[in-house]
Design a protein around this motif. Structure first.
Motif, short mmCIF file in Angstrom:
data_model
loop_
_atom_site.label_atom_id
_atom_site.label_comp_id
_atom_site.label_asym_id
_atom_site.label_seq_id
_atom_site.Cartn_x
_atom_site.Cartn_y
_atom_site.Cartn_z
N PHE A 100 0.82 -1.20 0.00
CA PHE A 100 0.00 0.00 0.00
C PHE A 100 0.86 1.26 0.00
O PHE A 100 0.61 2.21 -0.76
CB PHE A 100 -0.92 -0.02 1.22
CG PHE A 100 -1.89 1.12 1.28
CD1 PHE A 100 -3.13 1.02 0.68
CD2 PHE A 100 -1.57 2.30 1.94
CE1 PHE A 100 -4.03 2.07 0.73
CE2 PHE A 100 -2.45 3.35 2.00
CZ PHE A 100 -3.69 3.24 1.40
N THR A 103 2.57 1.68 -3.38
CA THR A 103 1.66 2.02 -4.47
C THR A 103 1.24 3.47 -4.44
O THR A 103 1.26 4.16 -5.47
CB THR A 103 0.42 1.11 -4.41
OG1 THR A 103 0.83 -0.25 -4.53
CG2 THR A 103 -0.55 1.45 -5.52
N TRP A 104 0.88 3.97 -3.26
CA TRP A 104 0.21 5.27 -3.19
C TRP A 104 1.14 6.40 -2.77
O TRP A 104 0.77 7.57 -2.93
CB TRP A 104 -0.96 5.19 -2.22
CG TRP A 104 -2.00 4.22 -2.67
CD1 TRP A 104 -2.18 2.95 -2.20
CD2 TRP A 104 -3.00 4.42 -3.66
NE1 TRP A 104 -3.22 2.34 -2.85
CE2 TRP A 104 -3.76 3.23 -3.76
CE3 TRP A 104 -3.33 5.48 -4.50
CZ2 TRP A 104 -4.80 3.08 -4.64
CZ3 TRP A 104 -4.39 5.34 -5.38
CH2 TRP A 104 -5.11 4.15 -5.45
N PHE A 105 2.33 6.11 -2.26
CA PHE A 105 3.17 7.20 -1.76
C PHE A 105 4.60 7.11 -2.29
O PHE A 105 5.08 8.04 -2.93
CB PHE A 105 3.18 7.20 -0.22
CG PHE A 105 1.82 7.45 0.38
CD1 PHE A 105 1.31 8.73 0.45
CD2 PHE A 105 1.07 6.40 0.87
CE1 PHE A 105 0.06 8.97 0.99
CE2 PHE A 105 -0.18 6.62 1.41
CZ PHE A 105 -0.69 7.91 1.47
N ASN A 132 2.64 15.63 -7.99
CA ASN A 132 1.70 14.66 -7.41
C ASN A 132 0.58 15.33 -6.64
O ASN A 132 -0.25 14.61 -6.06
CB ASN A 132 2.45 13.71 -6.47
CG ASN A 132 3.26 12.67 -7.23
OD1 ASN A 132 2.72 11.70 -7.74
ND2 ASN A 132 4.56 12.89 -7.31
N TYR A 135 -2.81 14.45 -8.05
CA TYR A 135 -3.06 13.03 -7.82
C TYR A 135 -3.51 12.78 -6.38
O TYR A 135 -4.52 12.09 -6.14
CB TYR A 135 -1.77 12.27 -8.14
CG TYR A 135 -1.77 10.82 -7.72
CD1 TYR A 135 -2.50 9.87 -8.42
CD2 TYR A 135 -1.00 10.39 -6.64
CE1 TYR A 135 -2.49 8.54 -8.04
CE2 TYR A 135 -0.97 9.07 -6.26
CZ TYR A 135 -1.71 8.14 -6.97
OH TYR A 135 -1.69 6.83 -6.58
N TYR A 136 -2.80 13.37 -5.43
CA TYR A 136 -3.18 13.18 -4.03
C TYR A 136 -4.48 13.90 -3.70
O TYR A 136 -5.24 13.46 -2.83
CB TYR A 136 -2.06 13.67 -3.12
CG TYR A 136 -0.87 12.75 -3.09
CD1 TYR A 136 -1.00 11.42 -2.74
CD2 TYR A 136 0.40 13.21 -3.46
CE1 TYR A 136 0.09 10.57 -2.73
CE2 TYR A 136 1.49 12.37 -3.46
CZ TYR A 136 1.33 11.05 -3.09
OH TYR A 136 2.41 10.20 -3.10
N VAL A 139 -7.11 11.46 -4.68
CA VAL A 139 -7.12 10.32 -3.76
C VAL A 139 -7.76 10.69 -2.44
O VAL A 139 -8.66 9.98 -1.92
CB VAL A 139 -5.69 9.79 -3.56
CG1 VAL A 139 -5.65 8.76 -2.44
CG2 VAL A 139 -5.16 9.19 -4.85
N ALA A 169 -9.06 1.54 -1.97
CA ALA A 169 -7.89 1.07 -2.71
C ALA A 169 -8.19 -0.24 -3.43
O ALA A 169 -7.76 -0.44 -4.58
CB ALA A 169 -6.71 0.90 -1.76
N TRP A 172 -10.58 0.52 -6.57
CA TRP A 172 -9.87 1.12 -7.70
C TRP A 172 -8.96 0.09 -8.37
O TRP A 172 -8.89 0.01 -9.60
CB TRP A 172 -9.07 2.32 -7.22
CG TRP A 172 -8.15 2.89 -8.25
CD1 TRP A 172 -6.80 3.00 -8.17
CD2 TRP A 172 -8.51 3.43 -9.52
NE1 TRP A 172 -6.29 3.57 -9.31
CE2 TRP A 172 -7.33 3.86 -10.16
CE3 TRP A 172 -9.72 3.60 -10.19
CZ2 TRP A 172 -7.32 4.42 -11.43
CZ3 TRP A 172 -9.71 4.16 -11.46
CH2 TRP A 172 -8.52 4.57 -12.06
N SER A 458 4.84 0.37 -9.81
CA SER A 458 3.65 0.79 -9.06
C SER A 458 2.39 0.11 -9.59
O SER A 458 1.48 -0.22 -8.81
CB SER A 458 3.50 2.31 -9.15
OG SER A 458 3.22 2.72 -10.47
N ARG A 462 -0.06 -2.19 -7.43
CA ARG A 462 -1.46 -1.78 -7.31
C ARG A 462 -2.41 -2.92 -7.65
O ARG A 462 -3.50 -3.04 -7.08
CB ARG A 462 -1.72 -0.58 -8.21
CG ARG A 462 -3.16 -0.10 -8.23
CD ARG A 462 -3.36 1.13 -9.08
NE ARG A 462 -2.84 2.31 -8.42
CZ ARG A 462 -1.76 2.98 -8.80
NH1 ARG A 462 -1.06 2.55 -9.85
NH2 ARG A 462 -1.34 4.05 -8.17
#
Length: 726
Positions: A100, A103-105, A132, A135-136, A139, A169, A172, A458, A462
């Protein structure tokens, strides 16, 4: 759940699991070595990318162990490889939360960090965070909406935040998994079926040649344009450019232009066009120029690598096809970059012919049939798992034993479950490589761009968790006893929306399956004609060449065939050979900047890309160094971009002029039909047309070559001109 025990019987299973993890680590390292040079790649890229591949691969091992360990039975020996509940729970927590975070950070920030053109680490990090931010924002906005929904439905706050994050998560990732896996389940067997036909495979390779060659030449021209901007920038010594002199020198070291390129320094200023450089040089402009230069160099390396690989495939496939007459097959000297099995072989020319011409095609057909059946089983299981889970085919292939009315997964079931997961992962990941993504990301052998490596890693991370949980739902009620369901599944099914989404959305796998199976992408692209649907229709273009036989497809195939022949004979390699001289003399363009510059797979001067020992044709015409575009005139059209027009002509031609040029080029490339050539057979030509009494129409081929009269003289044409002047 099983109770944690200290039974000695757990030690063999633990040892087997550790050995399997070690093998997975070796495989991941070999994959990284295939796409990245391990010695020169920085640690901030290797470590996260390694874990982004290693953690999803370990899930293929954890799922069968969890299934076998969670069965409620006293027969421990029937479980296969098993671990206690505490070990499994810790393993799942570490695997999930590390995946996680990657993937996201971690991977998105590091990807933009490596793609940033700034010099200082702090500036690169700030640029990455700015890139980013949008993107964030998406999210966290989606997470806030999901949190409000869970709070209204569940009514508690203790588990709402964690469940919302994990459920969103998962949802998606599940959307991407279903779409990509649906495409791959059709693409993999179809590719095997097509490659079993050797002649059809050669035609598809030849049909792809013009497109790849054109992209390669475009990428080379883009790099040259940016290098000219850097050369113009390096000549500025005063003003705002003096504040960034070190940075400009680093950019100059990254280019392949000599210090004083003859005839090239005045192109920008002497062509009458205004200079592309701004009046005030800023750090933002230099960062963008650096980013564009690095991307262009990697794009050039990508298409050069694709072109060399296409040449090798064409030579090898042609050799296999030609071996049918002699019953002997010899690929010649292996390439220096060939693998171990290509450089060392136990085959004789005859056994190699039997293997490649007979055994491999039948093996591909058999494997394609098995994988087609597996794809049907996966699609069927996706459709029936929500309403009729007892009809799932995958469930009966994994759960073999029934003990006290409960399903039991043995060692054979664990192996089959791992194979199912590997095929599902392969279907999803192969689709990622076929999608044309933004920025031209691609995996290049030993030369993948850092940002591309982060992006692909990534995507693997994901897709791993939703694909793993989606597979476990095929197994009926047995998956509800697993540790993974207790860790993730309960949070996904926390609300009715999440439960119904998990069971009903996978049925939409029929959309990508039907779209790929019936060629929907290509049809939509041909109707829209805007290039919007240009992601997954490469195989449909191959259908046009191999099956439909349209005139455009035939022209592309014939053009690619001639292009490959000229390349292998050395008539098109002179420009790239001279370019390679510049690249090799500049040491790869790294200079002293420490930036990662791609290494071109272009032969040195005097060499041509001759895979498998093909000898180049001697006496290639010398071509001016760093030509704007290699001109390869084929039978249908000219491959590549034309030379730049003089400054006084420009490109401002109107519609009728452009139409006239196109019609003229079309007529010039037409071949005279055979029926028209034979039309005059048997008709005598009179004396006043320069013939003899007994001369037939077939003698018209010699008109204009001898000393006889020629009708073209009436219109001012000579014997050797071959034209009529009106």
């Amino acid at each position: 759940m099983i109770e944690p025990t200290a039974s000695p019987s757990q030690a063999p299973s633990l040892g087997v699991a550790l050995v399997a993890l070690f093998c997975i680590s070796v495989v991941v390292l070999l994959i990284l070595r295939h796409y990245l040079p391990l010695r020169t790649t920085p640690a901030f890229l290797l470590v996260p990318v390694f874990f982004a591949l290693w953690l999803p691969a370990s899930m293929v091992l954890l799922v069968p162990i969890d299934l076998a360990s969670s069965a409620m039975t006293d027969n421990i020996d029937a479980r296969g490889i098993w671990l206690d509940e505490r070990t499994l729970r810790v393993s799942w927590r570490i695997t999930y939360w590390l995946t996680f975070a990657l993937t996201w950070f971690i991977l998105p920030i590091l990807g933009e960090y490596s793609d940033s053109g700034y010099r200082e680490p702090k500036a690169k990090l700030l640029d990455s965070l700015r890139a980013n931010a949008q993107y964030y924002g998406i999210v966290f906005g989606s997470g806030a909406l999901g949190l409000i929904y869970v709070l209204i439905s569940y009514g508690h706050f203790s588990e709402s935040l964690k469940s919302t994050v994990m459920a969103l998560a998962y949802c998606w990732g599940l959307i991407l998994v279903i779409y990509l896996m649906g495409h791959g389940l059709v693409s993999i067997p179809r590719r095997l079926f097509r490659n079993a036909n050797i002649s059809g495979r050669l035609r598809r390779i030849q049909a792809q040649a013009p497109k790849i060659y054109e992209k390669m030449e475009d990428s080379i021209v883009d790099v040259e344009d940016l290098e000219l901007q850097v050369a113009e920038l390096s000549r500025r010594k005063g003003g705002s450019a003096s504040l960034f002199q070190d940075w400009i020198e680093e950019l100059a070291d990254m280019t392949n232009l000599p210090e004083s390129p003859p005839g090239r320094a005045s192109i920008l200023r002497g062509s009458g066009n205004p200079s592309p450089l701004p009046n005030v040089i800023t750090a933002k402009y230099l960062a963008e120029l650096t980013r564009r230069l690095v991307r262009a160099k990697h794009a050039r390396s990508r298409y050069v690598s694709e072109w060399n690989r296409l040449l090798e495939d064409a030579v090898k496939t042609q050799a296999i096809l030609d071996s049918a007459a002699s019953k002997k097959l010899d690929f010649g000297r292996a390439s220096p970059h060939a693998g171990f099995w290509d450089r060392h072989t136990i085959f004789t020319p005859y056994t190699r012919y039997l293997f490649h011409y007979h055994f491999v095609p039948y093996l591909q057909i058999a494997l394609a049939a098995v994988l087609s059946l597996a794809s049907v089983c996966i699609v069927w299981s996706e459709l029936v798992k929500g309403l009729f889970p007892q009809l799932s085919v995958i469930r009966y292939s994994v759960v073999h034993h029934q003990v006290a009315g409960k399903g039991q997964v043995g060692f054979a079931g664990q192996v089959i479950a791992a194979l199912w997961m590997v095929y599902m992962c392969a279907a999803a990941l192969i689709s990622i490589t076929e999608v044309k993504v933004w920025r031209g990301r691609a995996l290049v052998r030993r030369n993948t761009a850092h940002e591309s490596a982060f992006w692909y890693a990534s995507q693997v991370a994901r897709l791993s968790v939703p694909l793993t949980y989606n597979f476990m739902t095929f197994l009926g009620v047995i998956y509800r006893d697993t540790v993974f369901y207790d860790f993730l599944g309960q949070l996904i099914n926390l609300t009715p929306l999440g439960k119904w989404f998990d069971y009903l959305f996978p049925a939409f796998i029929l959309l990508p399956v039907c779209a790929t199976l019936f060629g929907l992408y290509g049809r939509v692209k041909r109707v829209v004609s805007f290039g919007v649907v240009d992601a997954l229709d490469n195989e449909e273009e191959e259908d046009d060449v191999a099956d439909r036989g349209s005139s455009a497809a035939f022209g592309a195939w014939r053009e690619g065939r001639d292009l490959i022949e000229r390349e292998l004979n050395g008539t098109l390699a002179a420009v790239r050979a001279r370019r390679a001289d510049v690249v090799n003399s500049s040491g790869g363009g790294n200079g002293r900047t420490g930036r990662s510059a791609p290494v071109l797979s272009i032969p040195r001067a005097g060499q041509t890309p001759t895979p498998f020992g093909t000898s180049p044709a001697a006496g290639s015409a010398a071509t001016p160094s760093r030509s704007r575009r290699a001109q390869a005139n084929t039978s249908t059209r000219t491959v590549g971009r034309a030379e730049p027009l003089p400054a006084d002509e420009g490109d401002d031609e109107n519609f009728f002029e452009a139409l006239g040029h196109r019609v003229k080029n079309t007529i010039d490339t037409l071949d005279t039909p055979k029926w028209l050539q034979d039309l005059g057979q048997g008709i005598k030509k009179p004396k006043w047309m320069g013939g003899h009494e007994g001369q037939s129409g077939s003698g018209s081929h010699n008109v204009g070559r001898g000393g006889g009269a020629d009708i073209r003289r009436w219109f001012g044409g000579g014997n050797d001109e071959g034209r009529i002047r009106l």
